[in-house]
Each structure stands twice: as C-alpha cells, then as structure tokens.
Scaffold this motif. Structure first.
Motif, PDB file in Angstrom:
ATOM      1  N   PRO A 131       0.823  -1.208   0.000  1.00 51.42           N
ATOM      2  CA  PRO A 131       0.000   0.000   0.000  1.00 51.42           C
ATOM      3  C   PRO A 131       0.856   1.256   0.000  1.00 51.42           C
ATOM      4  N   THR A 132       0.389   2.301  -0.651  1.00 53.16           N
ATOM      5  CA  THR A 132       1.037   3.614  -0.659  1.00 53.16           C
ATOM      6  C   THR A 132      -0.045   4.675  -0.464  1.00 53.16           C
ATOM      7  N   PRO A 133       0.343   5.908  -0.141  1.00 56.13           N
ATOM      8  CA  PRO A 133      -0.657   6.973  -0.017  1.00 56.13           C
ATOM      9  C   PRO A 133      -1.426   7.213  -1.316  1.00 56.13           C
ATOM     10  N   ASP A 134      -0.840   6.824  -2.445  1.00 56.42           N
ATOM     11  CA  ASP A 134      -1.496   7.025  -3.735  1.00 56.42           C
ATOM     12  C   ASP A 134      -2.274   5.797  -4.205  1.00 56.42           C
ATOM     13  N   ASN A 163       0.349  -0.728 -13.460  1.00 53.84           N
ATOM     14  CA  ASN A 163       0.048   0.548 -14.114  1.00 53.84           C
ATOM     15  C   ASN A 163       0.877   1.710 -13.584  1.00 53.84           C
ATOM     16  N   THR A 164       1.451   1.555 -12.387  1.00 53.09           N
ATOM     17  CA  THR A 164       2.166   2.664 -11.747  1.00 53.09           C
ATOM     18  C   THR A 164       3.576   2.240 -11.382  1.00 53.09           C
ATOM     19  N   HIS A 165       4.543   3.099 -11.701  1.00 55.75           N
ATOM     20  CA  HIS A 165       5.921   2.879 -11.264  1.00 55.75           C
ATOM     21  C   HIS A 165       6.190   3.779 -10.062  1.00 55.75           C
ATOM     22  N   PRO A 166       6.820   3.252  -8.996  1.00 55.26           N
ATOM     23  CA  PRO A 166       6.973   4.059  -7.776  1.00 55.26           C
ATOM     24  C   PRO A 166       7.775   5.329  -7.964  1.00 55.26           C
TER      25      PRO A 166
END
Length: 231
Positions: A131-134, A163-166
């Motif tokens: 999990p991340t804030p985004d 879909n998302t790269h950190p």
C-alpha cells in the motif's frame, strides 16, 4: 524482445534505521518513504535517481522487518538472499551495503523463459504489492524459492510493474546514476543473458564478481560496489 533496463539498486541493511544513517552519511541525503512487503516480511526506504540513460530508476534500502512474519511462508526464503547467514554476518561486520540490482521488463514470463534457455533459473513470476498513499502498488517479480541471487548477485532480479511505477511520484533526490558496471568470471554468460532480454544501460566485463554503481551526490561522485564504497 522489447528491451529491458535497470529499475533499481538494492542496498541491504540490518535495520532501516541503520540504512537511513548510512544513506545520510554516504550519499548526503535522507531517503524518502517506502513501505512494507507482506510476502517477505521486509520494508524499505526509497530515493529517486536521475539518469541520462534510464527513466524511473531509484535506490532501495531494504531490511527485514523483525516485527512481521512473511506471508509467503516456509520453506520459501526471503528475496535477495536476505535470509542468508553470510549476508547477515557481512551486514553486521560492514554495515549497509550494495548487494544487488533489479531490471524491469515489459513481459516477465517471456524474459524468464529466455533465461531458462540459457540454463538460468530465476524462479517463477510472483505477484506482489504494497500500500502507498497514492493507492496499491502492484508488480510481478522473479523470486526463487531459495531466495538466491544468481551469479553472485550480478544477474539482476527481473520485475514487471503494473500501471504505476513508484519512481513516477518520488521527488528528486539530487542523486544522479551515471554508470552501472557488472564484473564476473562468467562475463560471456552474463552478456548473453542481457542480450536475450535486450537489457540496456549496464556494461559487462570479465573479472572477480562485483557490481559497481556510480552516483553523483552532494558528497561528490561515489561508487557503490558489492564489496566496498570508493569515493
């Protein structure tokens, strides 16, 4: 096959507090936030790296989270040899250190199949997330059941992001990655493995096993290696 490229550098520490202190003293910056990996019982701190060759590359400081039990379960080991007694001893004696690197690929099963044809078994694709804030960060990564890094850690672990790269949402750290060099007695095999997945952004030379990551930092140009740190 579409090309692969360096994704992130792996710095192991006995604890995240030790990793943060190392980063501040060695690189002259404080690492940004990271997260927890429930599968492996580890957690990390991250830093975006600017690079003239590779977008979305970063540095990871990783440590075992002693408060958590890996959900992957025994007998499977943690990734990056983090359960290896020799690595524990090295971290105790020498402190946080570069141990490995990860390369991203557009299609992980295809890349792993190409390596198996060369006799290199990097494990099966494993779904992971944190999990991340985004929102939830998701990826697939190659991890062997025994957790081993192949060819002394010089052969990268392979990752395919969702879909998302950190690194896309990380602020600039002021650090710049200028060179990735791989040395190994089996340089020909490594070069063939890199070519098989179209891996750009790293040079291969014959010599004693070692990774070298050259960074421009507030403390000057620093080369992180799997054996020492040269300034």
């Amino acid at each position: 096959m579409k090309h692969a490229e360096p994704d992130h550098l792996v710095i192991a520490a006995a604890s995240l507090d030790e990793g943060v202190a190392w980063c501040e003293a060695t690189l002259g910056v404080t690492p940004g936030p990271g997260g927890e990996h429930a599968l492996f019982g580890t957690h990390n701190r991250l830093l975006r790296l600017d690079s003239p060759h590779t977008p979305n590359v970063y540095l990871e400081i990783i440590a075992i989270n002693r408060a958590k039990v890996p959900s992957r379960g025994a007998p499977a080991k943690r990734w990056f040899d983090l359960d290896d007694a020799r690595l524990h001893d090295s971290l105790k004696r020498h402190g946080p250190q570069a141990i490995h690197w990860v390369a991203r690929v557009p299609h992980l099963p295809e890349a792993l199949s190409a390596w198996r044809a060369l006799g290199l078994d990097s494990g099966e694709p494993l779904a992971a997330s944190r999990p991340t804030p985004d929102g939830l960060l998701q990826w697939h990564i190659s991890v062997r059941e025994d957790g081993q890094r192949l060819l002394d850690g010089c052969l990268p672990t392979l990752i395919e992001w969702g879909n998302t790269h950190p690194a896309a949402t990380m602020p600039s750290s002021g650090l710049r990655l200028t060179r990735v060099e791989v040395f190994h007695p089996q340089a020909t095999l490594l070069a063939t493995a890199f070519a098989a997945i179209g891996l750009d952004g790293a040079s291969v030379c014959r010599g004693p096993a070692q990774l070298r990551f050259e960074l421009i930092t507030p403390n000057g140009t620093i080369t992180l290696t799997t054996h020492s740190i040269d300034t």
